[in-house]
Design a protein around this motif. Structure first.
Motif, short mmCIF file in Angstrom:
data_model
loop_
_atom_site.label_atom_id
_atom_site.label_comp_id
_atom_site.label_asym_id
_atom_site.label_seq_id
_atom_site.Cartn_x
_atom_site.Cartn_y
_atom_site.Cartn_z
N TYR A 78 19.46 -51.41 18.53
CA TYR A 78 20.47 -51.16 17.49
C TYR A 78 20.44 -52.21 16.40
O TYR A 78 21.03 -52.04 15.35
CB TYR A 78 21.88 -51.20 18.13
CG TYR A 78 22.09 -52.45 18.95
CD1 TYR A 78 22.51 -53.63 18.35
CD2 TYR A 78 21.81 -52.47 20.32
CE1 TYR A 78 22.63 -54.80 19.09
CE2 TYR A 78 21.93 -53.64 21.05
CZ TYR A 78 22.34 -54.80 20.43
OH TYR A 78 22.45 -55.95 21.15
N GLY A 127 19.49 -63.51 15.02
CA GLY A 127 18.50 -64.02 15.96
C GLY A 127 19.15 -64.75 17.15
O GLY A 127 20.34 -64.68 17.38
N SER A 128 18.28 -65.42 17.84
CA SER A 128 18.71 -66.15 19.03
C SER A 128 18.14 -67.56 19.01
O SER A 128 17.03 -67.79 19.51
CB SER A 128 18.24 -65.41 20.29
OG SER A 128 18.76 -64.10 20.32
N GLY A 185 25.54 -62.53 23.17
CA GLY A 185 25.82 -61.10 23.27
C GLY A 185 25.82 -60.61 24.71
O GLY A 185 24.90 -60.88 25.46
N GLU A 187 27.53 -57.27 25.02
CA GLU A 187 27.52 -55.92 24.42
C GLU A 187 28.21 -54.85 25.26
O GLU A 187 29.07 -54.14 24.78
CB GLU A 187 26.10 -55.45 24.04
CG GLU A 187 25.16 -56.51 23.46
CD GLU A 187 25.68 -57.25 22.25
OE1 GLU A 187 26.76 -56.90 21.73
OE2 GLU A 187 25.03 -58.22 21.82
N ARG A 199 18.72 -53.69 25.71
CA ARG A 199 18.98 -55.09 26.11
C ARG A 199 18.22 -55.35 27.40
O ARG A 199 18.34 -54.60 28.38
CB ARG A 199 20.47 -55.33 26.39
CG ARG A 199 21.39 -55.22 25.23
CD ARG A 199 21.39 -56.34 24.27
NE ARG A 199 21.65 -57.67 24.77
CZ ARG A 199 21.90 -58.71 23.96
NH1 ARG A 199 21.97 -58.55 22.66
NH2 ARG A 199 22.10 -59.91 24.46
N ILE A 260 27.20 -49.99 14.73
CA ILE A 260 26.76 -49.44 13.45
C ILE A 260 25.40 -48.80 13.70
O ILE A 260 24.48 -49.46 14.19
CB ILE A 260 26.64 -50.55 12.38
CG1 ILE A 260 28.00 -51.25 12.22
CG2 ILE A 260 26.16 -49.98 11.06
CD1 ILE A 260 27.97 -52.43 11.28
C1 SAM Z 1 23.09 -62.73 16.53
S1 SAM Z 1 23.43 -61.47 17.73
C2 SAM Z 1 24.28 -62.28 19.03
C3 SAM Z 1 23.50 -63.33 19.81
C4 SAM Z 1 22.22 -62.99 20.50
N1 SAM Z 1 21.17 -62.70 19.58
C5 SAM Z 1 22.39 -61.86 21.47
O1 SAM Z 1 22.14 -60.73 21.09
O2 SAM Z 1 22.78 -62.14 22.62
C6 SAM Z 1 24.42 -60.52 16.83
C7 SAM Z 1 25.46 -59.58 17.42
O3 SAM Z 1 25.80 -58.63 16.42
C8 SAM Z 1 26.14 -57.41 17.00
N2 SAM Z 1 25.33 -56.33 16.41
C9 SAM Z 1 24.03 -56.36 16.06
N3 SAM Z 1 23.64 -55.14 15.57
C10 SAM Z 1 24.72 -54.34 15.62
C11 SAM Z 1 24.98 -52.98 15.28
N4 SAM Z 1 24.02 -52.19 14.79
N5 SAM Z 1 26.23 -52.50 15.46
C12 SAM Z 1 27.21 -53.31 15.95
N6 SAM Z 1 27.03 -54.58 16.30
C13 SAM Z 1 25.81 -55.10 16.15
C14 SAM Z 1 25.87 -57.52 18.49
O4 SAM Z 1 27.08 -57.67 19.17
C15 SAM Z 1 25.02 -58.76 18.59
O5 SAM Z 1 25.23 -59.44 19.78
#
Ligand code: SAM
Ligand code: SF4
Length: 496
Positions: A78, A127-128, A185, A187, A199, A260
């Motif tokens: 996603y 990112g991570s 995350g 999720e 994931r 989203i």
């Molecule tokens: C930078 S990451 C969080 C930290 C790490 N990368 C992880 O995934 O564990 C960004 C966060 O944005 C949210 N996110 C990313 N894409 C999304 C989407 N298409 N719709 C809703 N939330 C989204 C997710 O909750 C995701 O964990």
């Protein structure tokens, strides 16, 4: 038992108070970024930086630093975060990436306009960043401690994904270097949905983080990202997940994102192909939002800003800055920053970013003023997230921007006041509970950019869908996608 429904009730034909407001569910969004800025010539960037140095100009006395790390161990179906460039990962590259972060930080720290300000926080996101070698994280942290005068007393957030965050030694380093907010995350706690959205981390990884932090007596805030309105997720399933999350981990903060659906990410395509279930209807989505509002309030969480629910009844510095009320310097490829009415976006490709850092110190190619109208736009788009708008702040723009633009903003506010999503509280406007449930939609109303037109398209469809409750697949991704395809010339380009 779910809390008593506040607005939505069991009867989906009960009128919701949104007719006449350009409101759309954040569901399929053709473009993720809402504000993109053109590149400006290097001389202009240099001139704009010089303009910032003038203390008589638009100086704000607080600033924070955002550092972007565009690497992940794998890519979730996603996610759109800096999606084009997840470069090959080996420790040499990652150490080199860190060297360049340090170079760009040092360039900013030499600027008088940065030196004149007080730092309020540092956020390493992606990112991570937990994919960086532990030695690189240690090096970067000690460097920050050396160059930021009040490093010890400011808020410091570090982002990880569970698989890499739990690895031996990393949490010790983060604790010892004073990182006081750890965000990652989760999720969903539904294993089947978790797998379907791509994931690869496990529940065991999440357990390991909480266990390790407890064993290390590491007291940082734990900030967990969750998503809802996921494919195949039911209202009751979501309610159970939320209860389990709070009961099992009791995180300090929960960031609950509406999913989203982006047409160029695999999850959307998998739904169109029938390989993954449709998410529920927009009405289920609203009922989920209503539930999380009631449930988390009851559990002692405060909705400090936008999708954030925190045990602390105050916004984090990062959230305040993120919602454009404070200046940010953006470090790293694809990082964004803003200083008063100036925006900066760094190059998206690591190589371009590094080349710019070598040649110019700061990598930004977009530093430019967005003008008073741009600032007003940003304030209005962020107001539903920030939930509070001082009338005096708004009043300042009355004389500064085109009267037609200002009139339009006032009309949108009037629409929301009439519909009960915003309340007039004397010297300020406040977003109500109903507004919080609809906050993504409120934001759409204020956008003057590309998304606004799409918002108008979506509301037409939402209105049609409202008349069509009994259909099983009502307002499914397929139908909405078809609708957007037919009505939006952006969509075919993105599908290529
Ligand atoms: C930078 S990451 C969080 C930290 C790490 N990368 C992880 O995934 O564990 C960004 C966060 O944005 C949210 N996110 C990313 N894409 C999304 C989407 N298409 N719709 C809703 N939330 C989204 C997710 O909750 C995701 O964990
Ligand atoms: S790990 Fe986080 S940033 Fe990376 S793709 Fe997944 S959600 Fe996006």
């Amino acid at each position: 038992m779910p809390a008593e429904p506040y607005y939505l009730g069991d009867n989906p034909s009960k009128p919701v108070p949104f007719d006449g407001v350009i409101t759309a569910s954040h569901y399929v969004v053709p473009l993720f970024a809402t504000m993109d800025w053109d590149q400006v010539p290097r001389e202009k960037v240099v001139e704009n930086i010089a303009g910032l140095q003038d203390p008589g100009g638009n100086l704000n006395d607080e600033i924070m630093m955002y550092i972007h790390v565009p690497y992940c161990k794998s890519f979730c179906h996603y996610c759109n975060f800096n999606r084009f460039h997840y470069p090959k990962q080996d420790s040499e590259r990652l150490e080199k990436y860190t060297d360049y972060l340090i170079k760009e930080i040092d360039w900013y720290m030499r600027q008088p306009y940065v030196q004149a300000r007080k730092f309020t926080g540092i956020y390493i996101g992606g990112g991570s960043p937990s994919t960086l070698p532990t030695s690189a994280i240690e090096r970067l942290s000690s460097h920050l401690a050396k160059v930021i005068p009040n490093y010890d007393s400011i808020e410091k957030s570090f982002t990880g994904e569970p698989r890499t965050l739990r690895r031996p030694g990393l949490l010790e380093v983060l604790r010892d270097q004073g990182w006081d907010r750890i965000t990652f995350g989760v999720e969903t706690l539904n294993p089947e949905i978790h797998r379907k959205i791509g994931r690869l981390d496990t529940r065991e990884d999440v357990d390991a983080i909480f266990d390790r932090m407890r064993d290390l007596n590491y007291k940082a805030d734990t900030c967990v990202d969750m998503m809802y309105d996921l494919p195949g997720q039911s209202l009751f399933g979501f309610q159970d997940e939320l209860t389990e999350l709070v009961d099992s981990y009791d995180p300090t903060e929960i960031d609950l994102f509406t999913t989203i659906y982006l047409p160029y990410r695999p999850l959307h395509k998998m739904i169109l192909d029938g390989r993954v279930a449709q998410p529920g209807s927009p009405w289920q989505l609203l009922a989920m939002r209503e539930h999380l509002y009631d449930f988390l309030s009851e559990k002692g969480y405060h909705n400090t800003i936008a999708e954030t629910w925190s045990k602390r009844n105050e916004r984090s510095q990062y959230q305040t800055a993120h919602c454009a009320r404070q200046d940010i310097i953006g470090i790293g490829c694809a990082a964004r920053g803003n200083v008063k009415d100036m925006v900066s976006i760094n190059p998206e490709k690591v190589d371009d970013w590094q080349k710019n850092v070598d040649e110019h110190g700061a990598s930004t190619e977009t530093l430019q003023s967005i003008g008073y109208e741009g600032v007003l736009d940003r304030i209005m788009v962020m107001f539903p997230r920030y939930k509070h708008l001082d009338k005096s702040l708004l009043g300042d723009f009355g004389e500064k921007v085109d009267s037609e633009v200002f009139e339009r903003v006032l009309n949108v506010i009037d629409g929301h006041l009439e519909n009960g999503t915003v309340e007039d509280e004397g010297d300020h406007f406040r977003v109500t509970k109903l507004g919080v449930i609809w906050h993504g939609n409120l934001q759409t109303d204020y956008l003057r950019h590309a998304l606004n037109t799409e918002g108008e398209v979506l509301i037409e469809h939402l209105t049609e869908a409202k008349e069509d409750f009994d259909r099983e697949d009502r307002f499914g991704i397929n139908e909405q996608t078809t609708f957007i395809k037919e009505n939006d010339d952006l969509y075919p380009k993105l599908m290529k």
